[in-house]
Design a protein around this motif. Structure first.
Motif, PDB file in Angstrom:
ATOM      1  N   ALA A   1      17.755 123.220 106.766  1.00 43.19           N
ATOM      2  CA  ALA A   1      19.052 123.198 107.448  1.00 43.19           C
ATOM      3  C   ALA A   1      19.596 121.788 107.499  1.00 43.19           C
ATOM      4  O   ALA A   1      18.841 120.815 107.502  1.00 43.19           O
ATOM      5  CB  ALA A   1      18.918 123.757 108.859  1.00 43.19           C
ATOM      6  N   LYS A   2      20.925 121.700 107.517  1.00 43.70           N
ATOM      7  CA  LYS A   2      21.557 120.382 107.559  1.00 43.70           C
ATOM      8  C   LYS A   2      22.882 120.502 108.300  1.00 43.70           C
ATOM      9  O   LYS A   2      23.566 121.526 108.188  1.00 43.70           O
ATOM     10  CB  LYS A   2      21.790 119.892 106.134  1.00 43.70           C
ATOM     11  N   ALA A   3      23.225 119.477 109.059  1.00 44.78           N
ATOM     12  CA  ALA A   3      24.513 119.443 109.741  1.00 44.78           C
ATOM     13  C   ALA A   3      25.449 118.495 109.015  1.00 44.78           C
ATOM     14  O   ALA A   3      25.019 117.420 108.571  1.00 44.78           O
ATOM     15  CB  ALA A   3      24.335 119.000 111.191  1.00 44.78           C
ATOM     16  N   ALA A   4      26.697 118.907 108.864  1.00 45.17           N
ATOM     17  CA  ALA A   4      27.715 118.098 108.180  1.00 45.17           C
ATOM     18  C   ALA A   4      29.081 118.625 108.628  1.00 45.17           C
ATOM     19  O   ALA A   4      29.162 119.734 109.155  1.00 45.17           O
ATOM     20  CB  ALA A   4      27.562 118.243 106.668  1.00 45.17           C
ATOM     21  N   PRO A   5      30.146 117.866 108.412  1.00 43.01           N
ATOM     22  CA  PRO A   5      31.465 118.404 108.775  1.00 43.01           C
ATOM     23  C   PRO A   5      31.789 119.635 107.914  1.00 43.01           C
ATOM     24  O   PRO A   5      31.692 119.559 106.689  1.00 43.01           O
ATOM     25  CB  PRO A   5      32.429 117.252 108.454  1.00 43.01           C
ATOM     26  N   LEU A   6      32.134 120.754 108.531  1.00 41.85           N
ATOM     27  CA  LEU A   6      32.393 121.978 107.758  1.00 41.85           C
ATOM     28  C   LEU A   6      33.835 122.474 107.836  1.00 41.85           C
ATOM     29  O   LEU A   6      34.150 123.556 107.357  1.00 41.85           O
ATOM     30  CB  LEU A   6      31.446 123.105 108.189  1.00 41.85           C
ATOM     31  N   TRP A   7      34.718 121.710 108.452  1.00 40.63           N
ATOM     32  CA  TRP A   7      36.129 122.106 108.453  1.00 40.63           C
ATOM     33  C   TRP A   7      36.728 121.813 107.090  1.00 40.63           C
ATOM     34  O   TRP A   7      36.656 120.688 106.610  1.00 40.63           O
ATOM     35  CB  TRP A   7      36.916 121.337 109.518  1.00 40.63           C
ATOM     36  N   MET A   8      37.342 122.816 106.480  1.00 39.35           N
ATOM     37  CA  MET A   8      37.970 122.625 105.163  1.00 39.35           C
ATOM     38  C   MET A   8      39.482 122.566 105.380  1.00 39.35           C
ATOM     39  O   MET A   8      40.153 123.586 105.377  1.00 39.35           O
ATOM     40  CB  MET A   8      37.563 123.768 104.234  1.00 39.35           C
ATOM     41  N   ARG A   9      39.999 121.359 105.586  1.00 46.11           N
ATOM     42  CA  ARG A   9      41.412 121.205 105.937  1.00 46.11           C
ATOM     43  C   ARG A   9      42.272 120.894 104.721  1.00 46.11           C
ATOM     44  O   ARG A   9      43.434 121.236 104.676  1.00 46.11           O
ATOM     45  CB  ARG A   9      41.585 120.066 106.938  1.00 46.11           C
ATOM     46  N   ASP A  10      41.687 120.206 103.750  1.00 48.04           N
ATOM     47  CA  ASP A  10      42.443 119.710 102.591  1.00 48.04           C
ATOM     48  C   ASP A  10      41.459 119.552 101.431  1.00 48.04           C
ATOM     49  O   ASP A  10      40.260 119.791 101.591  1.00 48.04           O
ATOM     50  CB  ASP A  10      43.110 118.386 102.957  1.00 48.04           C
ATOM     51  N   PRO A  11      41.946 119.132 100.254  1.00 39.44           N
ATOM     52  CA  PRO A  11      41.044 119.018  99.098  1.00 39.44           C
ATOM     53  C   PRO A  11      39.832 118.121  99.383  1.00 39.44           C
ATOM     54  O   PRO A  11      38.713 118.468  98.989  1.00 39.44           O
ATOM     55  CB  PRO A  11      41.937 118.410  98.014  1.00 39.44           C
ATOM     56  N   ASP A  12      40.031 116.999 100.079  1.00 37.59           N
ATOM     57  CA  ASP A  12      38.907 116.086 100.319  1.00 37.59           C
ATOM     58  C   ASP A  12      37.837 116.716 101.208  1.00 37.59           C
ATOM     59  O   ASP A  12      36.649 116.686 100.884  1.00 37.59           O
ATOM     60  CB  ASP A  12      39.405 114.785 100.978  1.00 37.59           C
TER      61      ASP A  12
END
Ligand code: GDP
Ligand code: CA
Length: 342
Positions: A313-324
């Protein structure tokens, strides 16, 4: 590298667009470093698309999740509204309403209807849904291959409390529950029709078996991913593939990011929580679906317990707001898969 993604509509589209972007960036970085042609190191992405939301309406066959992916990858989607085609008009829908055909609360845009008419015409000529899907994709350079999970009509039906008869229950197509009732009628059960005779569409099992990485997109765990893996043969292919299987959480901080997937999760007794969805999918080593699970930074406190239960398991930002941000989510999933492969 060969990557196979299991996906639904909205979460699936955002993720696959991010994956395509991330692979382009990695490809050109690699080509620059090694002085080779980026095309020579081309990656192959196959997206196995949920077909549980499909339906017949006003005489045409709708495949909403497939079309969401098609439009989003072709860049002709309505990004603001979140579904359908950009620059859409609704003249035909208004006319159908006058005739009393279709559902008055389910708008079929004119451009979108063009897709449904083409699809239905080809189905009438004897093509299978996956053959139709192949033809629809020829119009644009998508950079990935979309395959419906099955050619069998496995439309999802929902058993709900009956709003007109207290204590009673009634069944309706998933789209009626989702769109007309906004998933507000308590769901008792979800059933996919014809599952007993459904088979994976041609190429689906091969794409899972031959992949270097399999990714479960941050899609609805019940009516998108749940439907795909309920098709006989697909769960087995996931169990047997030599590729690592990594899932991306559609739940962040105890809430769905977009949509109403929480109503589906509670109907099957799963908490709206990133770790609970991981436990619902289960570790492949223990007969489940995944080897690795990505949670958002907001759920980082769940990582240790997930690791202890046998998942990477890993935590990372998961909001997909834009291409980046979408590319970054896909990159983290690819990195977790690479870590599992080594
Ligand atoms: P649908 O077929 O249109 O319902 O779309 P999917 O099944 O592919 O995805 C629905 C799920 O996507 C919902 O549960 C959302 O929480 C999730 N989702 C949407 N946008 C995002 C995002 O930016 N990040 C993450 N992690 N999940 C998202
Ligand atoms: Ca869907």
């Amino acid at each position: 590298m060969k990557i196979t993604v299991l996906a639904g509509g909205v979460g699936g589209s955002r993720f696959v667009r991010g994956l395509r972007e991330e692979l382009r960036r990695r490809g050109s970085a690699h080509a620059e470093a090694s002085g080779t042609d980026a095309a020579a190191t081309a990656d192959e992405v196959t997206v196995v698309v949920n077909t549980g939301d499909d339906l017949w309406l006003a005489g045409v066959r709708l495949m909403p999740d497939f079309d969401s992916l098609l439009y989003a990858l072709a860049g002709v989607n309505d990004a603001e509204r979140g579904w359908g085609r950009a620059g859409e008009t609704e003249r035909v829908s208004a006319e159908l309403r006058e005739w009393g055909v279709g559902w008055p609360w389910f708008t079929l845009g004119d451009l979108d209807l063009g897709t449904h008419l083409a699809r239905t015409a080809w189905l009438r000529e004897g093509l299978t849904p996956s053959q139709v899907g192949e033809r629809l994709q020829r119009r644009w350079e998508l950079g990935v291959r979309l395959v419906p999970a099955t050619d069998t009509e496995v439309d999802t039906w929902v058993e709900t409390a009956d709003p007109d008869a207290p204590g009673g229950s009634r069944e309706m197509h998933f789209q009626e529950w989702w769109t007309k009732h906004r998933a507000a009628l308590p769901a008792i059960a979800f059933t996919q029709r014809n599952l007993d005779r459904a088979r994976p569409a041609p190429g689906v099992v091969e794409a899972i078996a031959g992949a270097d990485a399999v990714i479960l997109a941050p899609s609805n765990p019940v009516v998108s991913i749940g439907t795909i893996v309920a098709i006989p043969g697909i769960r087995e292919a996931l169990a047997e593939t030599a590729a690592p299987v990594v899932g991306v959480s559609p739940i962040i901080g105890g809430a769905v990011v977009r949509g109403m997937a929480d109503a589906c999760l509670s109907a099957i007794g799963v908490e709206t929580d990133a770790a609970a969805v991981a436990r619902h999918y289960g570790a492949r080593a223990q007969g489940g679906l995944i080897d690795g699970w990505l949670v958002d930074d907001a759920d980082a406190s769940a990582v240790a317990a997930l690791e202890a239960s046998g998942l990477a398991a890993k935590a990372a930002p998961l909001w997909m707001r834009d291409p980046d941000s979408s590319a970054a989510v896909a990159g983290t999933a690819l990195d977790l898969a690479a870590r599992l492969r080594d």
